[in-house]
Design a protein around this motif. Structure first.
Motif, PDB file in Angstrom:
ATOM      1  N   ALA A 102     -53.926  -9.237 -27.855  1.00 30.61           N
ATOM      2  CA  ALA A 102     -54.737 -10.146 -28.651  1.00 30.61           C
ATOM      3  C   ALA A 102     -54.630 -11.585 -28.176  1.00 30.61           C
ATOM      4  O   ALA A 102     -54.774 -12.506 -28.944  1.00 30.61           O
ATOM      5  CB  ALA A 102     -54.319 -10.059 -30.120  1.00 30.61           C
ATOM      6  N   SER A 103     -54.364 -11.799 -26.899  1.00 32.49           N
ATOM      7  CA  SER A 103     -54.194 -13.143 -26.373  1.00 32.49           C
ATOM      8  C   SER A 103     -55.483 -13.941 -26.494  1.00 32.49           C
ATOM      9  O   SER A 103     -56.593 -13.402 -26.390  1.00 32.49           O
ATOM     10  CB  SER A 103     -53.750 -13.072 -24.906  1.00 32.49           C
ATOM     11  N   LEU A 104     -55.338 -15.253 -26.686  1.00 29.22           N
ATOM     12  CA  LEU A 104     -56.498 -16.144 -26.742  1.00 29.22           C
ATOM     13  C   LEU A 104     -57.132 -16.342 -25.377  1.00 29.22           C
ATOM     14  O   LEU A 104     -58.163 -17.007 -25.273  1.00 29.22           O
ATOM     15  CB  LEU A 104     -56.080 -17.501 -27.320  1.00 29.22           C
ATOM     16  N   PHE A 123     -52.657 -23.488 -31.126  1.00 25.75           N
ATOM     17  CA  PHE A 123     -51.484 -24.212 -31.603  1.00 25.75           C
ATOM     18  C   PHE A 123     -50.919 -23.570 -32.866  1.00 25.75           C
ATOM     19  O   PHE A 123     -49.700 -23.485 -33.049  1.00 25.75           O
ATOM     20  CB  PHE A 123     -51.843 -25.675 -31.866  1.00 25.75           C
ATOM     21  N   LEU A 124     -51.801 -23.097 -33.758  1.00 26.43           N
ATOM     22  CA  LEU A 124     -51.336 -22.472 -34.988  1.00 26.43           C
ATOM     23  C   LEU A 124     -50.657 -21.131 -34.719  1.00 26.43           C
ATOM     24  O   LEU A 124     -49.732 -20.746 -35.450  1.00 26.43           O
ATOM     25  CB  LEU A 124     -52.510 -22.260 -35.948  1.00 26.43           C
ATOM     26  N   CYS A 125     -51.098 -20.422 -33.681  1.00 30.15           N
ATOM     27  CA  CYS A 125     -50.576 -19.081 -33.402  1.00 30.15           C
ATOM     28  C   CYS A 125     -49.551 -19.080 -32.277  1.00 30.15           C
ATOM     29  O   CYS A 125     -49.283 -18.039 -31.682  1.00 30.15           O
ATOM     30  CB  CYS A 125     -51.736 -18.146 -33.064  1.00 30.15           C
ATOM     31  N   ARG A 126     -48.999 -20.222 -31.943  1.00 29.76           N
ATOM     32  CA  ARG A 126     -47.893 -20.352 -30.994  1.00 29.76           C
ATOM     33  C   ARG A 126     -48.263 -19.906 -29.585  1.00 29.76           C
ATOM     34  O   ARG A 126     -47.533 -19.160 -28.932  1.00 29.76           O
ATOM     35  CB  ARG A 126     -46.677 -19.560 -31.496  1.00 29.76           C
ATOM     36  N   ALA A 171     -66.267 -17.965 -36.491  1.00 30.27           N
ATOM     37  CA  ALA A 171     -65.513 -17.793 -35.246  1.00 30.27           C
ATOM     38  C   ALA A 171     -64.053 -18.176 -35.437  1.00 30.27           C
ATOM     39  O   ALA A 171     -63.152 -17.519 -34.894  1.00 30.27           O
ATOM     40  CB  ALA A 171     -66.140 -18.616 -34.126  1.00 30.27           C
ATOM     41  N   VAL A 172     -63.798 -19.222 -36.198  1.00 26.63           N
ATOM     42  CA  VAL A 172     -62.416 -19.631 -36.471  1.00 26.63           C
ATOM     43  C   VAL A 172     -61.675 -18.518 -37.208  1.00 26.63           C
ATOM     44  O   VAL A 172     -60.514 -18.211 -36.894  1.00 26.63           O
ATOM     45  CB  VAL A 172     -62.395 -20.941 -37.290  1.00 26.63           C
ATOM     46  N   ARG A 198     -54.988 -13.115 -33.927  1.00 29.26           N
ATOM     47  CA  ARG A 198     -53.665 -13.496 -33.453  1.00 29.26           C
ATOM     48  C   ARG A 198     -52.607 -13.566 -34.553  1.00 29.26           C
ATOM     49  O   ARG A 198     -51.447 -13.244 -34.327  1.00 29.26           O
ATOM     50  CB  ARG A 198     -53.736 -14.879 -32.779  1.00 29.26           C
ATOM     51  N   ALA A 199     -52.980 -14.002 -35.732  1.00 32.64           N
ATOM     52  CA  ALA A 199     -51.986 -14.349 -36.750  1.00 32.64           C
ATOM     53  C   ALA A 199     -51.506 -13.107 -37.501  1.00 32.64           C
ATOM     54  O   ALA A 199     -52.214 -12.105 -37.633  1.00 32.64           O
ATOM     55  CB  ALA A 199     -52.561 -15.362 -37.731  1.00 32.64           C
TER      56      ALA A 199
END
Length: 815
Positions: A59-61, A117-120, A359-360, A367-368
């Protein structure tokens, strides 16, 4: 890791090219615009490859980052090529062409960076933020002369450095197998977090890029409404067509992610974007604006509304999001200017905001650990109280009847495309200017390209008739759409057109005949399309009765709409809410009974255990091997051995053979084998080598009793250990098995799980499905009845050559 390196190096290379471009003098650029555009197109293809090749479980960005940036660079590259070739001659054309896409890119990657940034994922977030900053600088450069190109070049150079650092770290990890890692580039911790967190819970990782592409297409019209651009023209077409083309790819990837409803939605929105690009392209060679068919847009809004209703049962947020497109289609239908009118531009602002917001949610939920609620739980709780409707859920939600597939069912999209193409045919156009009415996108893109996609997915799911029909109909819509509505037909009619339509009717008559054995809905679907094709033929020979083509198209559209509703309901609810009807003609034999042969995926351990239970209960099953598919029965069930013999009508010259999983299963009878034969078996197995050995008392130890007469010949028995982990695990659970080919005697070997049931029908109780066979050649059969004299023979030379078998024997003899 390799695909990560490719994607990161591609981003760095593209940023380096742009940095060099902005550092050089505008009057004498180091890289000409055309060359830079071509290089960006190559890099966009590389980024798309890196994004697609990422595992669905990862699930990588990097996936949305690569796919989004690839689509934007594709549009950017085409605009640079147009500018380099003089297609944007006015002074402000390049600025007006680039600003909408660059602004959308800055916002899209800013959203990716925030979620990162939120999901490290700090480095990927930093990379996305750097690209967003560079795009924002370029927008400012085009809007204000106070900012020089050096600032843009510095921003792109920063992207190059960040991406190069991350790519270098991943390459070092790959080459040193994790021993050397630059700070922040070691993904071991993130992999451990993902494993502890588990999978993404069925979240579609490709939905976010598709939503961001909707924002890209909407930004073209938003900028015109807000005054950021002065006109809509040819320079905006690359953004719209890049978004539409990439959304078709997102549609396929969403089917791969088993998200059929979102895939259908992306198919719909891609049609809108390609149609918008067509409308903006048309004034490039004609002074007037093209006209949009109002009835067709109303039908499109109905399809969007129906899809939104079903999608809201899966995710209410996504369902509400599609309602924005319902409004968009209605606004286009109510505006004479179509995509050039202010009303649709206002709705485009809502599309842009809604696409970015949803989308957000998708980016974060992929990811979260803690998900943003989308209302799915409330819908499930509401439907749990209903005794009439029950949602389909579970791991086998998208499993086809025969075997398994890597894709969800795409029939709903194919039927919807038939609705769009049929209602587009009802649009009266000007024979002197056929391109002035926007029909080609609806007929060619919807009826042709997307239906071709649906046929390909149907073929991957083992639906031979449906896939053949969809592909044939797609070819027909593409050819007829370009011929009649692309100006190729002209006012004159030709014998060649009529001959081609007759050929199509002959092919379609076969599909109509076969659909009699499928269901009533498919029979009506293919039959009404025949009526439409007849209208084409009558038009080609100038014998078309007034109103016939309209009636045939409407009838086909209504049948297609019912099939669309039935496909959506069957994929959403348990049972069939809208029946498709049974076969109109029922044959005896294969498929005629009410019972169904089980088809279980071989990748699941539970499926292997279930096949083992069936074999222990006296059943016969088709299973995959290291060569072709075979029909097996447990030696411990003499009745099953006899059943397998009867089902095959086994010829005397092709007796059944024995398979074991290990020589330990013959250990109690080891004293009955000569040392040379035992050593040869030990050296030759596991492999696709069947050894014909002397029959002896050891056969009685397998428990076949009287059914042993069906195995081998009176003097010999063929035996082997297959080189297939699934097969040997099954034999471990069941014990030794009796094996024969999974096809009637005298026919070709069976190389796919779908062929097992097609050839043997209800004579087989279950099929363990593993897709195509790894080999299309059967095993090598070696005569070992005289091995003690040092001689072996060959009944059949299969996948293992003679030389290799003789080499094994020589090594055993030397030992």
């Amino acid at each position: 890791s390799l695909h990560s390196c490719i994607g990161l190096l591609g981003i760095s290379a593209g940023s380096l090219l742009l940095a060099v471009h902005f550092y050089s003098s505008p009057r004498a650029p180091l890289i000409p615009s055309t060359a830079l555009g071509v290089l960006l197109l190559i890099l966009s293809a590389l980024l798309a490859y890196a994004g697609i090749r990422r595992s669905l479980r990862n699930a990588s960005l990097l996936v949305p980052l690569c796919l989004t940036l690839s689509a934007f660079w594709c549009g950017y590259g085409v605009i640079l090529v147009l500018a380099g070739q003089g297609a944007l001659p006015e002074p402000g054309d390049s600025r007006d062409a680039l600003v909408p896409g660059l602004a959308a890119l800055a916002l899209a990657l800013l959203l990716v960076a925030g979620v990162g940034f939120l999901c490290r994922e700090p480095l990927l977030a930093l990379l996305a933020a750097a690209v967003a900053l560079a795009s924002a600088h370029e927008v400012a450069l085009h809007c204000s002369s106070s900012l020089g190109p050096s600032a843009v070049a510095c921003a792109h150079l920063g992207v190059c450095l960040v991406g190069g650092y991350f790519a270098l770290g991943r390459i070092l990890c790959l080459l040193t197998k994790g021993k050397v890692a630059l700070p922040g580039t070691d993904l071991a911790e993130s992999k451990a977090r993902e494993q502890s967190r588990g999978s993404a819970g069925g979240t579609n990782p490709f939905a976010a890029p598709g939503l961001l592409l909707n924002a890209l297409s909407a930004s073209v019209f938003c900028c015109r409404l807000l005054g950021a651009t002065h006109k809509l023209f040819l320079g905006h077409v690359p953004w719209l067509w890049a978004a539409g083309t990439y959304q078709m790819g997102i549609c396929v990837l969403s089917y791969r992610a088993m998200d059929a409803l979102m895939a259908t939605a992306f198919g719909f929105t891609s049609i809108l974007q390609l149609a918008a690009g067509y409308c903006l392209l048309y004034p490039a060679w004609q002074p007037e604006e093209p006209s949009l068919p109002t009835p067709f847009l109303v039908v499109f809004s109905i399809l969007f509304a129906v899809l939104a209703l079903f999608l809201s049962l899966q995710s209410p947020v996504d369902g509400l999001y599609l309602l924005v497109f319902v409004t968009y289609c209605i606004a286009l239908a109510c505006s004479p200017g179509g995509f050039f009118a202010g009303g649709p531009h206002g709705v485009a602002v809502a599309v842009f905001v809604a696409s970015a917001s949803v989308a957000v949610i998708h980016l974060y939920n992929v990811r979260a650990r803690a998900k943003i609620p989308t209302g799915k739980g409330a819908v499930k709780a509401l439907l749990a109280r209903s005794s009439l409707l029950k949602l389909r859920e579970g791991p086998d939600l998208h499993a086809p009847y025969l075997g398994y597939s890597k894709y969800a069912d795409a029939e709903a999209l194919a039927y919807a495309c038939s609705v769009l193409a049929s209602f587009a045919l009802t649009t009266p156009g000007d024979p002197q200017a056929p391109l002035a009415t926007v029909v080609i996108p609806w007929v060619v893109v919807a009826g042709g390209i997307l239906k071709l996609l649906g046929g390909s997915v149907a073929f991957a799911r083992g639906k031979t008739l449906e896939s053949s029909a969809f592909i044939l109909y797609a070819v027909m819509w593409i050819i007829w759409g370009l011929t009649r509505y692309g100006g190729l037909h002209g006012t004159a009619r030709s014998f060649h057109s009529a001959l081609g339509i007759v050929a199509f009717l002959l092919f379609n008559s076969f599909i109509v005949f076969c659909s009699l054995f499928l269901n009533a809905a498919w029979f009506l679907y293919s039959l009404t399309l025949t009526l439409v094709a007849v209208s084409f033929l009558l038009d080609a020979i100038r014998a078309l009765p007034s109103g016939y083509d309209m009636a045939a198209s409407l009838l086909f559209g209504l049948v297609s709409f019912y099939c669309f509703l039935a496909a959506l309901s069957s994929s959403t609810f348990e049972g069939r809410c809208l029946p498709l009807g049974g076969p109109l003609v029922q044959l005896g034999g294969v498929g005629a009974g009410a019972t169904k042969c089980l088809h279980l995926p071989a990748r699941k351990a539970s499926s292997v255990r279930r096949i083992a239970d069936i074999l222990r209960s006296g059943g016969t099953c088709g299973i995959p091997t290291d060569t072709v598919y075979v029909l097996v029965a447990a030696c411990s069930r003499p009745d099953a051995v006899e059943k397998a013999h009867r089902s095959k009508r086994q010829a005397q010259d092709r007796p059944m053979s024995l398979w074991i999983s290990s020589l330990k299963q013959l250990e109690p009878a080891k004293h009955l084998f000569t040392p040379l034969l035992w050593d040869f078996m030990e050296a030759a197995w596991p492999s696709p080598i069947s050894l014909v050995i002397p029959r002896g008392p050891w056969v009685d130890l397998l428990g076949m009793k009287d059914s042993a007469k069906y195995v081998g010949t009176p003097g010999s028995v063929a035996i082997r250990i297959p080189d297939c982990s699934v097969t040997t695990h099954l034999i471990d659970l069941v014990g030794p098995i009796v094996v024969t080919s999974a096809n009637p005697t005298g026919e070709a070997d069976t190389t796919h799980h779908n062929q097992v049931y097609a050839k043997l029908g209800e004579k087989v109780d279950a099929v363990l499905c593993a897709g195509p066979s790894p080999e299309n050649i059967a095993s090598t059969v070696v005569d070992c009845t005289k091995i003690d004299s040092g001689n072996i023979g060959f009944f059949r030379v299969g996948i293992i050559p003679k030389s290799q078998v003789l080499q094994i024997l020589e090594q055993v003899q030397e030992k």
